[in-house]
Scaffold this active site. Sequence first.
Site, PDB file in Angstrom:
ATOM      1  N   ASP A  44       0.845  -1.206   0.000  1.00 47.26           N
ATOM      2  CA  ASP A  44       0.000   0.000   0.000  1.00 47.26           C
ATOM      3  C   ASP A  44       0.875   1.248   0.000  1.00 47.26           C
ATOM      4  OD1 ASP A  44       0.982   0.041   2.608  1.00 47.26           O
ATOM      5  OD2 ASP A  44      -0.889  -0.647   3.503  1.00 47.26           O
TER       6      ASP A  44
ATOM      7  N   ASN B 101      -7.328  -1.829  14.355  1.00 44.33           N
ATOM      8  CA  ASN B 101      -8.739  -2.085  14.042  1.00 44.33           C
ATOM      9  C   ASN B 101      -8.919  -3.321  13.159  1.00 44.33           C
ATOM     10  OD1 ASN B 101      -7.771  -1.216  11.597  1.00 44.33           O
ATOM     11  ND2 ASN B 101      -9.207   0.477  11.341  1.00 44.33           N
TER      12      ASN B 101
ATOM     13  N   HIS C 153      -7.340  -3.917  10.304  1.00 45.81           N
ATOM     14  CA  HIS C 153      -7.163  -3.704   8.852  1.00 45.81           C
ATOM     15  C   HIS C 153      -5.986  -4.502   8.311  1.00 45.81           C
ATOM     16  CE1 HIS C 153      -4.377   0.119   9.159  1.00 45.81           C
ATOM     17  NE2 HIS C 153      -3.702  -0.979   9.372  1.00 45.81           N
TER      18      HIS C 153
ATOM     19  N   GLU D 102      -9.679  -1.193   5.275  1.00 47.43           N
ATOM     20  CA  GLU D 102     -10.233  -0.874   6.588  1.00 47.43           C
ATOM     21  C   GLU D 102     -11.489  -1.715   6.846  1.00 47.43           C
ATOM     22  OE1 GLU D 102      -8.465   0.835   8.442  1.00 47.43           O
ATOM     23  OE2 GLU D 102      -7.521   2.521   7.430  1.00 47.43           O
TER      24      GLU D 102
END
Length: 238
Positions: free
Chosen positions: A67, A134, A136, A141
Site C-alpha cells: 500500500d 482495528n 485492517h 479498513e
Amino acid sequence: MNILKFDQESTWVEGIVTFWRDRLLHNPALKMCLPTGLTPNQAYAEMARCCKKGQLSFSKTSIYLLDEYGGLSATDPGKSFNMLKERLINHIDLPKDKFHFLNTEATKLDEECKGYETAIGGRFDLVLLGIGLNGHLGLNEPGSEIESGVRKVRLAPSSRESCQRYLKHNQLPEWGLTIGLKQLLAAKEVWLLANGGKKAEIIERTVRGEISNQLPASLLRNHPKCFLFVDGEAGSRL
Ligand code: PGA
C-alpha cells in the site's frame, strides 16, 4: 489459520526468517506482496543480513508493495515506498525492475490502480501482512468488500493516528492506495505478523471473534494456507 506462537520477539523473528528462507529455497522466483509499518522491520533486517552473507537470494523474485499513503511528499520517510526501500530493498539483490509500487502522484489514480492489478497478474505466491489496531490489512479498513481490488481508500481514524509513528510531522495522510482483499485472499500463502502487547486484543478478536469484513484480518481464517506469527505479548490472549 495456523497459529505459530513464539515466547520472545527474537524467536518470533527467527521463525519468520526460517520460514521465509525455506520458501525462497523451494521457489527462487517467489512473487511476494510485502508490507511496511514497524512490525516486519526486524525480519527485513535479518533477511537483508542473510542476503549479504550469500545465504539467500532475491535475484529471481518480484516484490509488490502492499500500500501507499497519499498526500505525503515523495521524499517523506513515512512513505511506504521509502520505508520498504530503506528497510529491505536497498540491502538485497532484487533487480530494480522487480520492485513494484503504487504511485500516489499519478494524475489518474484509477488507471494507476488498474495498471497495478495488471502488473500483479496471477496470484501472489506469498503475502506478508501486519495488522492494524482495528484489524485492517494493508489499507483495507473495516467494512472493505471481500472482492475489493487495488483502489483508493480513505483511512480510518485509528489508522491515521497510527501513521504518526512513521512521520516526523503531524500532517497525517487521509487517504491511500492499497492492494485489495481480493488479491490478498487469493494468494497461495499468507502470513499475518504481530508483535507486542498492543496487538494482543485485536489478535484475540481475529482468531476467536466472528469472521467478518468488519474485521478484515478475521477473513484470513477462511484462507487455506495462512500462518499467524505472534510473539508472546501479541499472543498473550490466545
Ligand atoms: P505496524 O502497522 O506494523 O506499524 O504496527 C501495522 C498496520 O497498521 O497494518
